[in-house]
Design a protein around this motif. Structure first.
Motif, short mmCIF file in Angstrom:
data_model
loop_
_atom_site.label_atom_id
_atom_site.label_comp_id
_atom_site.label_asym_id
_atom_site.label_seq_id
_atom_site.Cartn_x
_atom_site.Cartn_y
_atom_site.Cartn_z
N PRO A 1 0.82 -1.23 0.00
CA PRO A 1 0.00 0.00 0.00
C PRO A 1 0.85 1.27 0.00
CG PRO A 1 -0.02 -1.05 2.16
CD PRO A 1 0.64 -2.02 1.23
N ASP A 2 2.12 1.15 0.40
CA ASP A 2 3.00 2.33 0.43
C ASP A 2 3.74 2.54 -0.88
OD1 ASP A 2 2.33 2.86 3.11
OD2 ASP A 2 3.82 1.41 3.82
N ALA A 3 3.65 1.58 -1.79
CA ALA A 3 4.35 1.72 -3.08
C ALA A 3 3.66 2.77 -3.94
CB ALA A 3 4.38 0.39 -3.81
N ASP A 4 4.46 3.58 -4.60
CA ASP A 4 3.93 4.63 -5.48
C ASP A 4 4.16 4.21 -6.93
OD1 ASP A 4 3.19 6.85 -6.86
OD2 ASP A 4 4.56 8.24 -5.87
N PRO A 5 3.13 3.69 -7.60
CA PRO A 5 3.30 3.24 -8.99
C PRO A 5 3.82 4.34 -9.91
CG PRO A 5 1.22 2.48 -8.10
CD PRO A 5 1.77 3.47 -7.12
N ARG A 6 3.38 5.59 -9.66
CA ARG A 6 3.80 6.68 -10.54
C ARG A 6 5.30 6.92 -10.46
NH1 ARG A 6 -0.35 11.12 -8.47
NH2 ARG A 6 0.37 10.12 -6.55
N GLU A 7 5.85 6.84 -9.22
CA GLU A 7 7.29 7.03 -9.07
C GLU A 7 8.07 5.92 -9.75
OE1 GLU A 7 10.86 8.53 -8.41
OE2 GLU A 7 8.94 9.55 -8.05
N HIS A 8 7.60 4.67 -9.60
CA HIS A 8 8.25 3.54 -10.27
C HIS A 8 8.20 3.71 -11.79
CE1 HIS A 8 9.25 0.64 -7.07
NE2 HIS A 8 8.25 1.19 -6.41
N LEU A 9 7.05 4.13 -12.28
CA LEU A 9 6.90 4.31 -13.73
C LEU A 9 7.78 5.45 -14.24
CD1 LEU A 9 3.06 3.81 -14.08
CD2 LEU A 9 4.83 2.31 -14.98
N ARG A 10 7.88 6.52 -13.46
CA ARG A 10 8.74 7.63 -13.89
C ARG A 10 10.19 7.18 -13.98
NH1 ARG A 10 5.14 11.04 -10.87
NH2 ARG A 10 6.27 10.59 -8.93
N ARG A 11 10.64 6.42 -12.98
CA ARG A 11 12.01 5.93 -12.99
C ARG A 11 12.25 4.98 -14.16
NH1 ARG A 11 12.23 4.35 -8.20
NH2 ARG A 11 12.04 2.10 -8.39
N GLN A 12 11.27 4.09 -14.40
CA GLN A 12 11.42 3.14 -15.50
C GLN A 12 11.39 3.85 -16.84
OE1 GLN A 12 12.21 0.29 -14.60
NE2 GLN A 12 12.22 -0.93 -16.47
N HIS A 13 10.56 4.89 -16.95
CA HIS A 13 10.51 5.65 -18.20
C HIS A 13 11.85 6.32 -18.47
CE1 HIS A 13 9.66 9.25 -20.71
NE2 HIS A 13 8.79 8.44 -21.30
N ALA A 14 12.48 6.85 -17.42
CA ALA A 14 13.78 7.49 -17.58
C ALA A 14 14.84 6.48 -18.03
CB ALA A 14 14.20 8.16 -16.27
N LEU A 15 14.81 5.27 -17.43
CA LEU A 15 15.77 4.23 -17.80
C LEU A 15 15.57 3.81 -19.26
CD1 LEU A 15 15.69 2.03 -14.57
CD2 LEU A 15 17.56 3.48 -15.35
N LEU A 16 14.30 3.61 -19.66
CA LEU A 16 14.02 3.18 -21.02
C LEU A 16 14.42 4.27 -22.02
CD1 LEU A 16 10.52 1.50 -20.51
CD2 LEU A 16 12.64 0.35 -21.10
N SER A 17 14.16 5.53 -21.69
CA SER A 17 14.53 6.63 -22.59
C SER A 17 16.04 6.70 -22.76
CB SER A 17 13.99 7.95 -22.04
OG SER A 17 12.57 7.93 -21.99
N ALA A 18 16.76 6.52 -21.65
CA ALA A 18 18.23 6.55 -21.72
C ALA A 18 18.75 5.39 -22.56
CB ALA A 18 18.82 6.48 -20.31
N ARG A 19 18.14 4.20 -22.40
CA ARG A 19 18.56 3.04 -23.18
C ARG A 19 18.32 3.26 -24.68
NH1 ARG A 19 19.63 -2.18 -22.22
NH2 ARG A 19 19.04 -1.97 -20.04
N ILE A 20 17.16 3.82 -25.02
CA ILE A 20 16.84 4.09 -26.42
C ILE A 20 17.86 5.05 -27.02
CG2 ILE A 20 15.17 5.21 -27.94
CD1 ILE A 20 12.97 4.06 -26.08
N ALA A 21 18.19 6.11 -26.27
CA ALA A 21 19.15 7.09 -26.76
C ALA A 21 20.53 6.46 -26.97
CB ALA A 21 19.25 8.26 -25.78
N GLU A 22 20.94 5.58 -26.02
CA GLU A 22 22.23 4.91 -26.14
C GLU A 22 22.27 3.98 -27.35
OE1 GLU A 22 22.77 2.93 -22.47
OE2 GLU A 22 23.11 4.76 -21.31
N LEU A 23 21.18 3.24 -27.56
CA LEU A 23 21.14 2.30 -28.68
C LEU A 23 21.18 3.04 -30.02
CD1 LEU A 23 18.53 -0.33 -27.41
CD2 LEU A 23 20.99 -0.62 -27.64
#
Length: 252
Positions: free
Chosen positions: A72-94
């Motif tokens: 109940p304390d997990a924040d899905p939005r924060e997890h998604l924001r972090r994952q979005h940043a990781l995916l965006s960085a990976r796409i840029a690197e590739l």
């Protein structure tokens, strides 16, 4: 209305084994059982499975998926924001990596006697000759390189199609094992690593466990190999390298 495990597997495009695994770790336990004791899933179970698959598609490991769904304390939005940043960085690197490789490598001879049309049909957008200069510079004096050149020079279009199909089937089964939470040191992962080694031996050159371990290390040290595997599934290269090392230890 409820559904059997086989029906749910068909709906979701996963294996029955994966659903059994999710049940075993408490990630998705069916709401009911039949008189014979078989799993029965209701609409709420399907909704939870859909959310699990959503997070898995984004690359979240199973423990984080469980936390997102149950804590109940997990924040899905924060997890998604972090994952979005990781995916965006990976796409840029590739993208940057692809541009660098295109300019740095020039297609050369590799003994593949196919027409341009046949090469595209067999290999799609991947040109197997792209790295030939570098391959020859790094390994041109080895027995493995000479054996690979000798064997591949005689391959027909049908041979290459078979080899590609075998590799694709193996990759799909390896990704399925990762999705089910298989650790690199698990028997299933090590068996798939051994199958990978035997495929190299059967198709290109004699690859013993010591050489296979070196290949696994290259998969994570060379960003091009890492990108190749990780575009199939995030973390694929590191997982495979660890499974190769575990398999080599098992046969050592």
């Amino acid at each position: 209305m409820d559904y059997s495990v086989g029906q749910v597997a068909g709906f979701a495009g996963v294996t029955v084994r994966t659903l059994h695994h999710y049940d075993g770790i408490g990630l998705l336990s069916p709401s009911g059982r039949s008189h014979a004791g078989h799993r029965r899933y209701d609409a709420a179970d399907l909704d939870r499975l859909q959310r699990i698959m959503f997070y898995r598609e984004l690359g979240f490991p199973l423990d984080q998926v469980a936390a997102l769904l149950d804590d109940p304390d997990a924040d899905p939005r924060e997890h998604l924001r972090r994952q979005h940043a990781l995916l965006s960085a990976r796409i840029a690197e590739l993208r940057k990596m692809a541009e660098a490789v295109e300019h740095a490598m020039e297609a050369k001879k590799m003994g593949i006697d196919l027409t341009p049309e046949e090469r595209f049909e067999v290999f799609g957008g991947h040109d197997p000759e792209r790295y030939e200069d570098e391959v020859r510079e790094r390994w041109g004096g080895t027995d493995a390189y000479r054996e690979s050149r000798r064997r591949t020079a005689g391959y027909t279009k049908a041979d290459w199609q078979r080899i590609q199909a075998e590799a694709a089937d193996w990759a799909a089964r390896y990704q399925e094992a990762m999705a089910a939470g298989e650790p690199p040191t698990g028997a299933r992962a090590m068996d798939l690593a051994e199958e990978h080694r035997l495929h190299i031996t059967g198709s290109y050159y004699a690859c013993d466990h010591a050489m296979h371990r070196c290949l696994g290390e290259m998969y994570v040290s060379d960003e091009r190999f890492t990108a190749y595997y990780d575009t199939m599934r995030p973390g694929f290269a590191a997982h495979l390298a660890a499974a190769i090392a575990a398999n080599a230890d098992r046969h050592g």
